[in-house]
Design a protein around this motif. Sequence first.
Motif, PDB file in Angstrom:
ATOM      1  N   THR A  15     -40.175 -14.934  13.402  1.00 52.24           N
ATOM      2  CA  THR A  15     -38.911 -15.215  12.480  1.00 52.24           C
ATOM      3  C   THR A  15     -37.793 -14.547  13.976  1.00 52.24           C
ATOM      4  O   THR A  15     -37.258 -14.709  13.806  1.00 52.24           O
ATOM      5  CB  THR A  15     -38.526 -13.869  11.337  1.00 52.24           C
ATOM      6  OG1 THR A  15     -39.216 -14.892  10.001  1.00 52.24           O
ATOM      7  CG2 THR A  15     -37.123 -13.839  10.976  1.00 52.24           C
TER       8      THR A  15
ATOM      9  N   THR B 142     -37.144 -16.509  16.954  1.00 57.21           N
ATOM     10  CA  THR B 142     -36.556 -18.041  15.863  1.00 57.21           C
ATOM     11  C   THR B 142     -34.911 -17.989  16.446  1.00 57.21           C
ATOM     12  O   THR B 142     -34.929 -19.457  17.550  1.00 57.21           O
ATOM     13  CB  THR B 142     -36.756 -18.579  14.776  1.00 57.21           C
ATOM     14  OG1 THR B 142     -38.386 -18.777  14.241  1.00 57.21           O
ATOM     15  CG2 THR B 142     -36.300 -20.134  14.065  1.00 57.21           C
ATOM     16  N   LYS B 143     -34.428 -17.772  16.331  1.00 60.03           N
ATOM     17  CA  LYS B 143     -32.923 -17.953  16.813  1.00 60.03           C
ATOM     18  C   LYS B 143     -32.895 -17.234  18.170  1.00 60.03           C
ATOM     19  O   LYS B 143     -32.323 -18.554  18.782  1.00 60.03           O
ATOM     20  CB  LYS B 143     -32.093 -16.159  16.102  1.00 60.03           C
ATOM     21  CG  LYS B 143     -30.631 -16.772  16.030  1.00 60.03           C
ATOM     22  CD  LYS B 143     -29.912 -15.794  15.513  1.00 60.03           C
ATOM     23  CE  LYS B 143     -28.501 -15.753  16.133  1.00 60.03           C
ATOM     24  NZ  LYS B 143     -27.568 -14.344  14.787  1.00 60.03           N
TER      25      LYS B 143
ATOM     26  N   THR C  37     -35.366 -25.953  14.796  1.00 58.70           N
ATOM     27  CA  THR C  37     -34.753 -25.731  13.144  1.00 58.70           C
ATOM     28  C   THR C  37     -33.686 -24.691  13.887  1.00 58.70           C
ATOM     29  O   THR C  37     -32.372 -25.367  13.272  1.00 58.70           O
ATOM     30  CB  THR C  37     -36.274 -25.106  12.148  1.00 58.70           C
ATOM     31  OG1 THR C  37     -36.131 -23.684  12.443  1.00 58.70           O
ATOM     32  CG2 THR C  37     -37.227 -25.696  12.275  1.00 58.70           C
ATOM     33  N   TYR C  38     -33.859 -23.831  14.224  1.00 61.08           N
ATOM     34  CA  TYR C  38     -32.360 -22.886  14.632  1.00 61.08           C
ATOM     35  C   TYR C  38     -31.244 -23.719  15.283  1.00 61.08           C
ATOM     36  O   TYR C  38     -30.169 -24.200  15.284  1.00 61.08           O
ATOM     37  CB  TYR C  38     -32.260 -21.647  15.324  1.00 61.08           C
ATOM     38  CG  TYR C  38     -31.629 -20.913  15.205  1.00 61.08           C
ATOM     39  CD1 TYR C  38     -30.758 -19.896  14.478  1.00 61.08           C
ATOM     40  CD2 TYR C  38     -30.499 -21.382  16.114  1.00 61.08           C
ATOM     41  CE1 TYR C  38     -29.524 -18.743  14.363  1.00 61.08           C
ATOM     42  CE2 TYR C  38     -29.207 -20.391  16.371  1.00 61.08           C
ATOM     43  CZ  TYR C  38     -29.086 -19.565  15.405  1.00 61.08           C
ATOM     44  OH  TYR C  38     -28.046 -18.352  15.138  1.00 61.08           O
TER      45      TYR C  38
ATOM     46  N   GLN D  54     -25.668 -24.264  10.381  1.00 55.44           N
ATOM     47  CA  GLN D  54     -26.860 -23.519  10.356  1.00 55.44           C
ATOM     48  C   GLN D  54     -27.770 -23.108   9.222  1.00 55.44           C
ATOM     49  O   GLN D  54     -28.876 -22.691   9.163  1.00 55.44           O
ATOM     50  CB  GLN D  54     -26.062 -22.230  10.767  1.00 55.44           C
ATOM     51  CG  GLN D  54     -27.880 -20.876  11.505  1.00 55.44           C
ATOM     52  CD  GLN D  54     -27.956 -21.967  13.030  1.00 55.44           C
ATOM     53  OE1 GLN D  54     -27.271 -22.059  14.150  1.00 55.44           O
ATOM     54  NE2 GLN D  54     -29.043 -22.340  12.555  1.00 55.44           N
TER      55      GLN D  54
ATOM     56  N   TRP E  37     -32.256 -23.201   8.483  1.00 60.12           N
ATOM     57  CA  TRP E  37     -32.918 -22.689   7.789  1.00 60.12           C
ATOM     58  C   TRP E  37     -33.341 -22.449   6.427  1.00 60.12           C
ATOM     59  O   TRP E  37     -34.510 -22.504   6.220  1.00 60.12           O
ATOM     60  CB  TRP E  37     -31.857 -21.490   7.458  1.00 60.12           C
ATOM     61  CG  TRP E  37     -31.534 -20.241   8.868  1.00 60.12           C
ATOM     62  CD1 TRP E  37     -30.132 -19.932   9.163  1.00 60.12           C
ATOM     63  CD2 TRP E  37     -32.697 -19.616   9.829  1.00 60.12           C
ATOM     64  NE1 TRP E  37     -30.862 -19.472  10.182  1.00 60.12           N
ATOM     65  CE2 TRP E  37     -31.917 -18.952  10.295  1.00 60.12           C
ATOM     66  CE3 TRP E  37     -33.476 -19.612   9.624  1.00 60.12           C
ATOM     67  CZ2 TRP E  37     -32.824 -18.344  11.497  1.00 60.12           C
ATOM     68  CZ3 TRP E  37     -34.535 -19.229  10.388  1.00 60.12           C
ATOM     69  CH2 TRP E  37     -33.743 -17.908  11.862  1.00 60.12           C
TER      70      TRP E  37
ATOM     71  N   TRP F 240     -36.194 -24.933   7.546  1.00 58.46           N
ATOM     72  CA  TRP F 240     -37.555 -23.869   8.280  1.00 58.46           C
ATOM     73  C   TRP F 240     -38.223 -23.130   7.027  1.00 58.46           C
ATOM     74  O   TRP F 240     -38.708 -23.221   7.149  1.00 58.46           O
ATOM     75  CB  TRP F 240     -36.976 -22.677   8.877  1.00 58.46           C
ATOM     76  CG  TRP F 240     -37.292 -21.674  10.225  1.00 58.46           C
ATOM     77  CD1 TRP F 240     -38.188 -21.559  10.842  1.00 58.46           C
ATOM     78  CD2 TRP F 240     -38.091 -20.067   9.416  1.00 58.46           C
ATOM     79  NE1 TRP F 240     -38.620 -21.131  10.928  1.00 58.46           N
ATOM     80  CE2 TRP F 240     -38.845 -19.513  10.064  1.00 58.46           C
ATOM     81  CE3 TRP F 240     -37.314 -19.770   8.146  1.00 58.46           C
ATOM     82  CZ2 TRP F 240     -39.419 -18.629   9.909  1.00 58.46           C
ATOM     83  CZ3 TRP F 240     -37.611 -18.369   7.668  1.00 58.46           C
ATOM     84  CH2 TRP F 240     -39.172 -17.929   8.364  1.00 58.46           C
ATOM     85  N   ALA F 241     -37.111 -22.416   6.285  1.00 61.24           N
ATOM     86  CA  ALA F 241     -38.042 -22.102   5.270  1.00 61.24           C
ATOM     87  C   ALA F 241     -38.603 -23.348   4.009  1.00 61.24           C
ATOM     88  O   ALA F 241     -40.110 -23.247   3.723  1.00 61.24           O
ATOM     89  CB  ALA F 241     -36.691 -21.821   3.748  1.00 61.24           C
TER      90      ALA F 241
ATOM     91  N   ASN G  93     -28.358 -27.474   1.637  1.00 66.49           N
ATOM     92  CA  ASN G  93     -28.915 -25.938   2.285  1.00 66.49           C
ATOM     93  C   ASN G  93     -28.849 -25.389   1.141  1.00 66.49           C
ATOM     94  O   ASN G  93     -28.601 -26.388  -0.246  1.00 66.49           O
ATOM     95  CB  ASN G  93     -27.936 -25.872   3.170  1.00 66.49           C
ATOM     96  CG  ASN G  93     -26.606 -25.114   2.481  1.00 66.49           C
ATOM     97  OD1 ASN G  93     -26.410 -25.344   1.630  1.00 66.49           O
ATOM     98  ND2 ASN G  93     -25.557 -26.192   3.483  1.00 66.49           N
TER      99      ASN G  93
END
Length: 570
Positions: A17, A20-21, A272-273, A282, A286, A289-290, A529
């Motif tokens: 995590t 990732t960003k 993914t970010y 965004q 996420w 990604w989740a 989302n």
Amino acid sequence: MTSNDWIQFVFFLGALTLVTKPLGLYLMQVLEADGHTWLDPVIRPLERFTYRCLGIDPRHEHNWKRYLASVLAFSLISGAFTYAILVLQHQLPFNPQSLPGLTHHLAFNTAVSFTTNTNWQSYGGESTLSYFAQMVGLTFQNFTSAAVGICIAAALVRAIARCGQSTLGNFWVDLVRTLYYLLLPLCLLLAVFLVSQGMIQNFDAYTKVKTLEGADQVLAQGPVASQVAIKMLGTNGGGFMNANAAHPFENPTPLTNFIQMLSIFAIGSGLTYYWGRMVKNQAHGWAVWAAMMILFVLGVWGCAHYEALGNPIHQQLGVMVSDGNMEGKEVRFGVFSSSLFATITTAASCGAVNSMHSSFTAIGGFIPLFMIELGEVVIGGVGAGLYGIFIFVIMTVFIAGLMVGRTPEYLGKKIQAKEVQLAMLAMLVLTLSILGFTSVASVSEWGTAGLGNAGPHGLSEMLYAYSSAAGNNGSAFAGLTANTPAYNITLAIAMIMGRFGVIIPILALAGSLAEKKTAPSSAGSFPVNGATFTTLLIGTVLLIGALNFLPALALGPIVEHFLTLTGTLF
């Protein structure tokens, strides 16, 4: 899973995590032709020089057909280059063991394998390939095949973000920038770290030593760290040694084991970010990604749980099961780290292994196999995972549109019959390749002759091989003797279908999306989302995977599981 296992797992998820960003933001800088990075003072002159040498105009962009033609031409030429090196390695330098050139069918299989980012190996690396073939032939493909996957993902994301345009970027610019600014610097850092932990990096001849029992043993040497760095970061997986990451020269410590697992997921997670940032949503990045992480956690728990329970047949023989099923696993890593590594490498189309999947329990082996057959979209390969999960995103919004009786929309763009057909084509190519080749092999003399086991486990060996090839994973159940003309050729064809049979409709889909106008969201728009979208995306992935492959899986690992409960193998 013990408390120590959970701590290790939570620590891994936390580390993933955290990276990732930052990686996603850096990918934005790298994948934009006019992006600026902190490496510009050093690399920008080399980048410009490369463009001049190759006659590339970085300001000129390609439509999807031109982009595709460039990808195919580059892959064909680079694959032929690797094939020539493998066949002629006995005439090339850096061959201290005087190894002969590969047979034509094995060289074809290997060249296709590394060109398609599969890295399936029908050979033992240290006993078959020279240092030159490993470095120039295979490591070159490790870099370029990974870069091609990232380029395709970048083109797709640009298509989603653009409105009423016909271009997707310049493939050659994307390729150069991905290599120069992303893969080479990261691999240099990782290789130096791996050497510091005891991984070898040399050009020495093999070393003969005496064992504690007084026997003679030959220790393979070679430039290992440089290949391991890109095999992990590029989700390639091809091992310098036959034992891959179970070999102490490729994976010397628990820390290198952890860092290698993290590096397999790092770039795919960062993409993914990058996706969410580029489409200015965004929360969508996420949410995807989740969905990946939930599927990943379920996979790790299932694999580790059944490996910790041990093999019922071993228990009936009185074998101690307090440590779980340790067959085929390194005692340095144990059950959980082996299960975690197996799930990561098959979820990410990497294929590196630190244990032998054929020795897992029936359900423990089912999990890695099913991860591949889901399309390797749980993070997936670098780039390939992103455009793979996008296919399921399209299907998810299509299903949501059917539920509410509206034309499905994705980020303001209407998803029509053409987009759904292209997404389905990409899915069906994988299904046809996996099940088609497995069915042919299962009724052919050449197919059954290579099996190391009879009964359902033998079917699992074949099913895993073609799933791994078509999914561009490269790992194996390890019981199948695949270095035969028939297996080498059919597996190579499956790799080509799994790579380019997906890339072609993906780029066509990208071209269609780039030309669409974006409409403002309305009350009837399905939000991409939040928990509802994530849940529906997970359900779509599992449903399609189950419909496609559960009948075949029921004849392999599932029936094997019930047979082991009765104390029989077949």
